[in-house]
Design an enzyme around this catalytic site. Structure first.
Site, PDB file in Angstrom:
ATOM      1  N   ASP A   1      14.774   3.497   0.738  1.00  0.00           N
ATOM      2  CA  ASP A   1      14.729   4.863   0.214  1.00  0.00           C
ATOM      3  C   ASP A   1      14.937   5.863   1.371  1.00  0.00           C
ATOM      4  O   ASP A   1      16.066   6.104   1.749  1.00  0.00           O
ATOM      5  CB  ASP A   1      13.422   5.106  -0.547  1.00  0.00           C
ATOM      6  CG  ASP A   1      13.588   6.193  -1.611  1.00  0.00           C
ATOM      7  OD1 ASP A   1      14.708   6.357  -2.116  1.00  0.00           O
ATOM      8  OD2 ASP A   1      12.601   6.883  -1.921  1.00  0.00           O
TER       9      ASP A   1
ATOM     10  N   ASP B   1       9.398  10.559   4.255  1.00  0.00           N
ATOM     11  CA  ASP B   1       9.377  11.242   2.964  1.00  0.00           C
ATOM     12  C   ASP B   1       8.096  12.060   2.831  1.00  0.00           C
ATOM     13  O   ASP B   1       6.994  11.519   2.907  1.00  0.00           O
ATOM     14  CB  ASP B   1       9.480  10.226   1.817  1.00  0.00           C
ATOM     15  CG  ASP B   1       9.746  10.915   0.482  1.00  0.00           C
ATOM     16  OD1 ASP B   1       9.640  12.164   0.408  1.00  0.00           O
ATOM     17  OD2 ASP B   1      10.061  10.209  -0.494  1.00  0.00           O
TER      18      ASP B   1
ATOM     19  N   LYS C   1      13.162  13.588   4.756  1.00  0.00           N
ATOM     20  CA  LYS C   1      13.006  14.344   3.506  1.00  0.00           C
ATOM     21  C   LYS C   1      11.693  15.113   3.634  1.00  0.00           C
ATOM     22  O   LYS C   1      10.612  14.531   3.681  1.00  0.00           O
ATOM     23  CB  LYS C   1      12.949  13.390   2.306  1.00  0.00           C
ATOM     24  CG  LYS C   1      12.781  14.104   0.974  1.00  0.00           C
ATOM     25  CD  LYS C   1      12.463  13.126  -0.162  1.00  0.00           C
ATOM     26  CE  LYS C   1      13.715  12.424  -0.652  1.00  0.00           C
ATOM     27  NZ  LYS C   1      13.396  11.468  -1.758  1.00  0.00           N
TER      28      LYS C   1
ATOM     29  N   ASP D   1       9.992   3.877   1.759  1.00  0.00           N
ATOM     30  CA  ASP D   1      10.368   4.702   2.899  1.00  0.00           C
ATOM     31  C   ASP D   1       9.868   4.033   4.192  1.00  0.00           C
ATOM     32  O   ASP D   1       9.041   3.121   4.151  1.00  0.00           O
ATOM     33  CB  ASP D   1       9.729   6.089   2.786  1.00  0.00           C
ATOM     34  CG  ASP D   1      10.047   6.764   1.454  1.00  0.00           C
ATOM     35  OD1 ASP D   1      11.231   6.794   1.081  1.00  0.00           O
ATOM     36  OD2 ASP D   1       9.097   7.271   0.804  1.00  0.00           O
TER      37      ASP D   1
ATOM     38  N   ASN E   1      17.315   6.797  -2.233  1.00  0.00           N
ATOM     39  CA  ASN E   1      17.823   8.139  -1.930  1.00  0.00           C
ATOM     40  C   ASN E   1      18.578   8.231  -0.604  1.00  0.00           C
ATOM     41  O   ASN E   1      19.553   8.945  -0.496  1.00  0.00           O
ATOM     42  CB  ASN E   1      16.690   9.158  -1.960  1.00  0.00           C
ATOM     43  CG  ASN E   1      16.081   9.306  -3.348  1.00  0.00           C
ATOM     44  OD1 ASN E   1      14.871   9.271  -3.514  1.00  0.00           O
ATOM     45  ND2 ASN E   1      16.916   9.456  -4.362  1.00  0.00           N
TER      46      ASN E   1
HETATM   47 CA   LIG Z   1      13.718   7.308  -4.226  1.00  0.00          CA
HETATM   48 CA   LIG Z   2      11.276   8.306  -0.857  1.00  0.00          CA
END
Ligand SMILES: [Ca+2]
Ligand SMILES: [Ca+2]
Ligand SMILES: [Ca+2]
Ligand SMILES: [Ca+2]
Length: 516
Positions: free
Chosen positions: A206, A210, A250, A182, A245
Site C-alpha cells: 500500500d 500512511d 501519504k 503500509d 495505493n
Molecule cells: Ca489502500
Molecule cells: Ca495505506
C-alpha cells in the site's frame, strides 16, 4: 529472592549504579532457567514478566518461531528515567518469525509506555509486525519489519510521542485484498508527537508512510531523514491492483472525502520519495498543515508532490528548498513556496546529481544504524541547486543551504577565496550515532588552520564548544563529546548538530542524535 539479594548487595556496594537486572532470552533457552546469559529463558512472555523498570532484556541471535502475539500491557509501564529495554545482544540478529501465526494476529502489541526496542527483526506476522496501541514515549530503534501480512509498524489508539529511529519496513503485504499494508502507519486513532528519524520504507503493497485518520484529529507527526520508494507493488514486482495505493508519504485524510475535515499536521524534513506507483508526497484529503523542508521527489508515477485541496482555515502548506526531478508537482496556489527546484531560476537535469542509481538506497546501514552513505540524488559539483536555498534555521555547508534532502560538501566559489576551497577538509559522521552519552567526532585538515567545533541543539542554540579557535596543523583528529553542556550538565535527548568552522571560512555541519 535472588533479585532482592542482588539488589541489596548492589545498593551497598554501588548505590544505584548496578541495580538493574540483565535478563537473557535465546531461541534454545528454557523458561525453567534463571534467565542468565548462560541459562537464558526461552519465551518472551517469561522474560517480560520477570523485568522491572530499568531492566534490560537481551535477545540472543537466531530465529524465534512464534505463533502467539507478544503483548506488553500497562502493568509494564516504564518511566522517563527508567525505561524497559529489549535489545539484540551485541551485534547478534534476533529474528522474531511469526509466519506460522494465524492471519489477523499481530506480532508485538505494545500497550505500554517507556519501552526501548533495539535491533530486532519482526517478520511474517498475521497482521502488523508491531502495533503500538495506547503506548507512548517508546523508542523503536534499528528494528526491521518485513513480509508481515499488514503494516510493518503501526501506531494507534492515542499512541503519542514515540520515537522511531533508524528502522526499516519493507515487503509488507496483506493478501488477498492488498489494500492496507503500509511500511509505517501513524494512522486512524494515532496520538500526537510521534517522530521518525532515519527510517526507510520500500515496496510495501500500500503506502510507505500512511497518516490516514479515522477517530483521531488535529495530531502532528514529524519525519526527518526518511526515505521511501517502490510502494504499491509486491515483492515480486507485480501490481496487485488499485486498492494498493502506492504513495510514498501519504500525509493524512479521512473517510468520505474527509467530510469531518480531519487534520494530520505533518512535518517532513530531508525526506526522499522515489519510484512509487502513485504520488511521492501526497495530501490525499488531509486538511491539516503540512511543512516540507529540503525534500526530494524523483520518478513517482502520478506526481512527486500533490497537495492541491484547500486546507482548513488557519492551516498552512509550506514547501521550501525542495527538489523534483522526473515527475509532476501539483501544489495549490495557497502553498507558501520558496526556492524549490521547479521555480525560476532553476533548471533540473540529470547533471545536477552525482547518481540516479536508486538501487543503492536499500544498501546496508552503517554500523551505528544510520542510513548508508550513498551518492543517489546527492548534488553534483557545479549544480545550480547548491547554496541556492533559503535559510530555514538548520545548519548547512557553504554559503547557504542546498535544495533537496542531501546537503553537499561543495560550496559556490567565492572570488578571492579559492585557497579555502579545499577538497580534503572533512568532518566525518560522529560515532556512535545515536549515542548516550559519549560520541566521537573525526575531522581532517589539509593545511594548518584555526578551528572551532561547536554543538548546537535543534533550536540553533549553542550547547557546547569542543574546540575554541585553536590552531591545528594539517592531519586527522578525533574529538570526544561527553554529552554535557557548557555548565557540565548532561543534555536532554534529541537532535544535535556539530559545526566546524575554519579560519579560512570553510564550514561543515553534521547532525547527531542523543538517545536516552
Ligand atoms: Ca489502500
Ligand atoms: Ca495505506
Ligand atoms: Ca541544474
Ligand atoms: Ca550549501
Amino acid at each position: 529472592m535472588a533479585r532482592k539479594i542482588i539488589l541489596l548487595t548492589s545498593c551497598i556496594l554501588f548505590f544505584t549504579h548496578f541495580l538493574f537486572a540483565q535478563i537473557y532470552i535465546a531461541p534454545d533457552g528454557d523458561d525453567t532457567n534463571p534467565g542468565t546469559i548462560d541459562l537464558p529463558f526461552g519465551t518472551f512472555p517469561t522474560a517480560i514478566s520477570e523485568a522491572v523498570p530499568g531492566d534490560t532484556i537481551y535477545v540472543r541471535g537466531g530465529v524465534y518461531n512464534l505463533t502467539t502475539t507478544i503483548t506488553i500491557t500497562a502493568v509494564k509501564n516504564g518511566s522517563d528515567s527508567l525505561f524497559f529495554t529489549m535489545k539484540a545482544y551485541n551485534n547478534e540478529i534476533p529474528v522474531l518469525d511469526f509466519s506460522t501465526q494465524q492471519f489477523g494476529d499481530k506480532g508485538i502489541s505494545l500497550r505500554a509506555n517507556y519501552w526501548h526496542f533495539k535491533g530486532l527483526q519482526i517478520t511474517g506476522a498475521g497482521d502488523n509486525g508491531m502495533d503500538i496501541n495506547f503506548g507512548s514515549n517508546n523508542i523503536i530503534e534499528e528494528c526491521q519489519f518485513y513480509r508481515n501480512r499488514d503494516t510493518g509498524l503501526q501506531l494507534s489508539n492515542g499512541s503519542a510521542n514515540n520515537r522511531i529511529i533508524n528502522c526499516d519496513s519493507y515487503y509488507n503485504a496483506d493478501p488477498p485484498d492488498y489494500a492496507d499494508a503500509d511500511g509505517f502507519a501513524p494512522k486512524l486513532t494515532v496520538g500526537s508527537g510521534n517522530y521518525f528519524f532515519g527510517c526507510r520504507a520500500w515496496v510495501n503493497c500500500d503506502d510507505g508512510w500512511d497518516g490516514y485518520l479515522r477517530g483521531a484529529d488535529d495530531v502532528t507527526t514529524t519525519l526527518e531523514n526518511c526515505w521511501t520508494w517502490g510502494n504499491g507493488y509486491l515483492e515480486n514486482g507485480t501490481d496487485p491492483g488499485p486498492d494498493a495505493n502506492g504513495n510514498g508519504f501519504k500525509t493524512g485524510g479521512g473517510d468520505n472525502s474527509n467530510a469531518d475535515s480531519l487534520m494530520h499536521h505533518v512535518i517532513l524534513i530531508n525526506c526522499v520519495a522515489f519510484d512509487n506507483k502513485n504520488k511521492g508526497f501526497d495530501q490525499n484529503n488531509n486538511l491539516g498543515s503540512m511543512t516540507l523542508y529540503n525534500c526530494s521527489g524523483y520518478g513517482n508515477k502520478t506526481a512527486n508532490y500533490r497537495i492541491q485541496r484547500a486546507l482548513n482555515p488557519g492551516q498552512t502548506l509550506t514547501v521550501k528548498n525542495c527538489v523534483s526531478f522526473v515527475g509532476n508537482v501539483q501544489l495549490g496556489s495557497f502553498a507558501v513556496q520558496e526556492t524549490n527546484s521547479w521555480l525560476p531560476p532553476f533548471v533540473v537535469t540529470a547533471d545536477d546529481f552525482l547518481s540516479l542509481d536508486s538501487d543503492s538506497a536499500s544498501a546496508r546501514r552503517q554500523p551505528d544504524g544510520s542510513l548508508p552513505e550513498i551518492e543517489f540524488l546527492h548534488l553534483a559539483q557545479g549544480s545550480d541547486l547548491i547554496d541556492a536555498g533559503v535559510d530555514l534555521g538548520f545548519p548547512y555547508n557553504g554559503t547557504a543551504p542546498d535544495l533537496g534532502a542531501f546537503e553537499s560538501d561543495y560550496t559556490t566559489l567565492i572570488a578571492g577565496n579559492e585557497s579555502g576551497i579545499s577538497g580534503s577538509f572533512q568532518l566525518f559522521q560522529n560515532y556512535p550515532n545515536p549515542f548516550n552519552p559519549i560520541t566521537h567526532i573525526t575531522y581532517s585538515l589539509p593545511i594548518s588552520e584555526k578551528v572551532n567545533l561547536i554543538i548546537f541543539n535543534s533550536l540553533g542554540e549553542k550547547v557546547a564548544v569542543l574546540i575554541a579557535g585553536e590552531k591545528r596543523s594539517a592531519g586527522e583528529y578525533q574529538v570526544t563529546w561527553d554529552g554535557r553542556d557548557v555548565m557540565g550538565n548532561l543534555v536532554s535527548a534529541g537532535v544535535y548538530y556539530y559545526r566546524m568552522e575554519l579560519e579560512s571560512g570553510m564550514v561543515r555541519t553534521r547532525k547527531m542524535i542523543f538517545l536516552k
